[in-house]
Motif scaffolding. Structure first.
Motif, PDB file in Angstrom:
ATOM      1  N   ALA A  50      -6.381  14.531   7.815  1.00  0.00           N
ATOM      2  CA  ALA A  50      -5.611  13.454   8.442  1.00  0.00           C
ATOM      3  C   ALA A  50      -6.435  12.170   8.515  1.00  0.00           C
ATOM      4  N   ARG A  51      -7.702  12.291   8.903  1.00  0.00           N
ATOM      5  CA  ARG A  51      -8.552  11.101   8.993  1.00  0.00           C
ATOM      6  C   ARG A  51      -8.711  10.429   7.633  1.00  0.00           C
ATOM      7  N   ALA A  52      -8.799  11.227   6.582  1.00  0.00           N
ATOM      8  CA  ALA A  52      -8.928  10.650   5.240  1.00  0.00           C
ATOM      9  C   ALA A  52      -7.709   9.818   4.885  1.00  0.00           C
ATOM     10  N   HIS A  53      -6.525  10.275   5.281  1.00  0.00           N
ATOM     11  CA  HIS A  53      -5.307   9.519   4.998  1.00  0.00           C
ATOM     12  C   HIS A  53      -5.275   8.200   5.777  1.00  0.00           C
ATOM     13  N   LEU A  54      -5.730   8.222   7.013  1.00  0.00           N
ATOM     14  CA  LEU A  54      -5.772   6.986   7.795  1.00  0.00           C
ATOM     15  C   LEU A  54      -6.733   5.985   7.157  1.00  0.00           C
ATOM     16  N   VAL A  55      -7.895   6.452   6.736  1.00  0.00           N
ATOM     17  CA  VAL A  55      -8.866   5.563   6.078  1.00  0.00           C
ATOM     18  C   VAL A  55      -8.282   5.019   4.783  1.00  0.00           C
ATOM     19  N   ALA A  56      -7.616   5.877   4.007  1.00  0.00           N
ATOM     20  CA  ALA A  56      -7.013   5.428   2.746  1.00  0.00           C
ATOM     21  C   ALA A  56      -5.968   4.353   3.001  1.00  0.00           C
ATOM     22  N   LEU A  57      -5.155   4.536   4.029  1.00  0.00           N
ATOM     23  CA  LEU A  57      -4.148   3.533   4.378  1.00  0.00           C
ATOM     24  C   LEU A  57      -4.810   2.195   4.696  1.00  0.00           C
ATOM     25  N   GLU A  58      -5.885   2.237   5.447  1.00  0.00           N
ATOM     26  CA  GLU A  58      -6.563   1.010   5.864  1.00  0.00           C
ATOM     27  C   GLU A  58      -7.280   0.321   4.709  1.00  0.00           C
ATOM     28  N   LYS A  59      -7.763   1.103   3.740  1.00  0.00           N
ATOM     29  CA  LYS A  59      -8.572   0.540   2.657  1.00  0.00           C
ATOM     30  C   LYS A  59      -7.793   0.292   1.367  1.00  0.00           C
ATOM     31  N   ARG A 106       0.829  -1.209   0.000  1.00  0.00           N
ATOM     32  CA  ARG A 106       0.000   0.000   0.000  1.00  0.00           C
ATOM     33  C   ARG A 106       0.863   1.258   0.000  1.00  0.00           C
ATOM     34  N   PHE A 107       0.317   2.299  -0.644  1.00  0.00           N
ATOM     35  CA  PHE A 107       1.022   3.578  -0.794  1.00  0.00           C
ATOM     36  C   PHE A 107      -0.059   4.653  -0.899  1.00  0.00           C
ATOM     37  N   VAL A 108       0.024   5.664  -0.058  1.00  0.00           N
ATOM     38  CA  VAL A 108      -0.954   6.757  -0.061  1.00  0.00           C
ATOM     39  C   VAL A 108      -0.229   8.054  -0.382  1.00  0.00           C
ATOM     40  N   MET A 109      -0.751   8.808  -1.347  1.00  0.00           N
ATOM     41  CA  MET A 109      -0.124  10.074  -1.709  1.00  0.00           C
ATOM     42  C   MET A 109      -1.114  11.222  -1.587  1.00  0.00           C
ATOM     43  N   THR A 110      -0.649  12.310  -0.993  1.00  0.00           N
ATOM     44  CA  THR A 110      -1.440  13.533  -0.909  1.00  0.00           C
ATOM     45  C   THR A 110      -1.278  14.315  -2.202  1.00  0.00           C
ATOM     46  N   ASN A 130      -0.745  -1.259  -4.326  1.00  0.00           N
ATOM     47  CA  ASN A 130      -2.028  -0.610  -4.088  1.00  0.00           C
ATOM     48  C   ASN A 130      -1.793   0.855  -3.731  1.00  0.00           C
ATOM     49  N   CYS A 131      -2.292   1.761  -4.562  1.00  0.00           N
ATOM     50  CA  CYS A 131      -2.047   3.195  -4.382  1.00  0.00           C
ATOM     51  C   CYS A 131      -3.366   3.945  -4.271  1.00  0.00           C
ATOM     52  N   ILE A 132      -3.451   4.810  -3.287  1.00  0.00           N
ATOM     53  CA  ILE A 132      -4.577   5.731  -3.197  1.00  0.00           C
ATOM     54  C   ILE A 132      -4.038   7.156  -3.229  1.00  0.00           C
ATOM     55  N   VAL A 133      -4.588   7.940  -4.130  1.00  0.00           N
ATOM     56  CA  VAL A 133      -4.236   9.346  -4.275  1.00  0.00           C
ATOM     57  C   VAL A 133      -5.396  10.177  -3.734  1.00  0.00           C
ATOM     58  N   LEU A 134      -5.087  11.097  -2.830  1.00  0.00           N
ATOM     59  CA  LEU A 134      -6.102  11.953  -2.232  1.00  0.00           C
ATOM     60  C   LEU A 134      -5.919  13.385  -2.725  1.00  0.00           C
ATOM     61  N   ARG A 135      -6.846  13.821  -3.568  1.00  0.00           N
ATOM     62  CA  ARG A 135      -6.820  15.215  -4.027  1.00  0.00           C
ATOM     63  C   ARG A 135      -7.532  16.074  -2.976  1.00  0.00           C
ATOM     64  N   THR A 136      -6.763  16.655  -2.096  1.00  0.00           N
ATOM     65  CA  THR A 136      -7.344  17.434  -1.015  1.00  0.00           C
ATOM     66  C   THR A 136      -7.632  18.863  -1.473  1.00  0.00           C
ATOM     67  N   SER A 137      -8.750  19.389  -1.025  1.00  0.00           N
ATOM     68  CA  SER A 137      -9.008  20.804  -1.233  1.00  0.00           C
ATOM     69  C   SER A 137      -8.287  21.586  -0.132  1.00  0.00           C
ATOM     70  N   ARG A 138      -8.610  22.830   0.050  1.00  0.00           N
ATOM     71  CA  ARG A 138      -7.842  23.706   0.932  1.00  0.00           C
ATOM     72  C   ARG A 138      -7.982  23.319   2.409  1.00  0.00           C
ATOM     73  N   PHE A 139      -6.854  23.212   3.091  1.00  0.00           N
ATOM     74  CA  PHE A 139      -6.884  23.031   4.543  1.00  0.00           C
ATOM     75  C   PHE A 139      -5.760  23.804   5.225  1.00  0.00           C
ATOM     76  N   PHE A 140      -5.025  24.625   4.463  1.00  0.00           N
ATOM     77  CA  PHE A 140      -3.906  25.360   5.039  1.00  0.00           C
ATOM     78  C   PHE A 140      -4.418  26.402   6.043  1.00  0.00           C
ATOM     79  N   PRO A 141      -3.619  26.703   7.087  1.00  0.00           N
ATOM     80  CA  PRO A 141      -4.075  27.641   8.123  1.00  0.00           C
ATOM     81  C   PRO A 141      -3.749  29.091   7.825  1.00  0.00           C
ATOM     82  N   GLU A 142      -2.756  29.331   6.950  1.00  0.00           N
ATOM     83  CA  GLU A 142      -2.284  30.688   6.722  1.00  0.00           C
ATOM     84  C   GLU A 142      -3.246  31.474   5.841  1.00  0.00           C
TER      85      GLU A 142
END
Length: 326
Positions: A204-213, A103-107, A163-175
């Motif tokens: 972060a939760r999405a990455h954990l779920v992706a790792l598990e699935k 398994r491999f997860v990429m942001t 097994n690779c999951i790519v997560l296209r995240t929308s904005r979550f930066f704090p600045e």
């Protein structure tokens, strides 16, 4: 599981590492700058470092969250983006295959879906963006290199069975936004939960779920964003009078905003559809626009972070990033 987490000093890494550890994973953090969850200082563009890290620490899976981002365009040349975002991803994928990982997860980023035409909001209606949207025409080197990295993940999944999951995240930066100053930062972030933002905790939760699935999916590419209250049928009205559409869904939104001196958006030019990750992986963001309104209603703190002074690790790791080109 012994995980390599790249980007461990960054905004996502500092939230993801403790979540992974709380889920009984052992996390080895790698980043170009020191941080509380970073054990290896270096760049993913350094193949010898990656091979040594895998060999010395018995890495069993990778979450690749390290990258140069859009604000870094003003700080680094294009080659640095290629070295970090493309070559770095290739280094990690090859090391993972050599180590026999499953398994491999990429942001990744929804930014790569935004062409110049979408950025200019040339369409008479809001653009509905899901994983099938295309053709993709990223408008800057950040998007170009992240799209190339996605392609590498897809190719490795096809050719090697990783097994690779790519997560296209929308904005979550704090600045603060590096281009927009009106409305003010917190008002802007609140508005974005309607169509293109999520919290770092949900990321972060999405990455954990992706790792598990990942082992059940093979290759998967998913938009990760707070679920929008809108439907495709709203797209024309969102471009014409977004505030009116918002009031249809949330009748007290305008009054709640006014109590804080905020403004609802008058136009919305694009909407990210995050429904596929819920259908496939059972993941849904816990914080959405309704949660923002509830905080206004109750007078409690906003359910998202804002830090106008956040410092990117790329600033402290400049020497390592630039050294990869020598």
């Amino acid at each position: 599981m012994k995980l390599l987490l790249t980007g461990s000093t960054g905004w996502l890494g500092r939230h993801l590492a403790p979540l992974l550890e709380a889920s009984d994973h052992s996390v080895l953090g790698l980043d170009v700058a020191p941080g509380p969850f970073t054990h290896v200082i270096g760049t993913v563009a350094d193949r010898a470092l990656i091979d040594r890290t895998f060999a010395d620490h018995g890495i069993e899976a990778v979450i690749h969250a390290g990258a140069l981002h859009k604000p870094d365009i003003a700080r680094f040349p294009r080659q640095a983006f290629i070295d970090t975002n493309v070559t770095g991803t290739l280094n990690l994928l090859e090391a993972a295959v050599a180590a026999g990982h499953d398994r491999f997860v990429m942001t990744s980023t929804t930014s790569l879906m935004i062409s110049q035409a979408i950025r200019d909001e040339a369409s008479p209606k809001a653009v509905w963006l899901d994983e099938d949207h295309g053709p993709l025409a990223p408008r800057n080197i950040y998007g170009v290199t992240k799209l190339a990295a996605e392609g590498l993940c897809r190719q490795f999944a096809l050719e090697t069975g990783l097994n690779c999951i790519v997560l296209r995240t929308s904005r979550f930066f704090p600045e603060d936004d590096d281009t927009l100053s009106d409305p003010p930062p917190e008002n802007l972030k609140a508005n974005e939960f309607l169509h293109r933002r999520l919290t770092v905790e949900d990321t972060a939760r999405a990455h954990l779920v992706a790792l598990e699935k990942a082992a059940d999916v093979g290759f998967g590419l998913y938009i990760v964003s707070a679920l929008s209250p809108f439907a495709r049928s709203d797209c024309a009205a969102l471009k014409r009078d977004a505030a009116a559409v918002i009031r249809q869904h949330f009748p007290d939104a305008a009054d709640l905003y006014a109590s804080r001196g905020w403004r609802l958006p008058q136009q919305i030019g694009r909407v990210y559809d995050a429904s596929r990750i819920e259908r496939d992986l059972g993941f849904r963001c816990e914080t959405d626009f309704a949660a923002v309104l509830e905080a206004l209603r109750s007078g409690t703190a906003m359910p998202f972070a804002h830090d106008g002074g956040f410092r990117s690790p790329s600033l402290d790791g400049r020497a390592l990033i630039e050294g990869a080109r020598r």
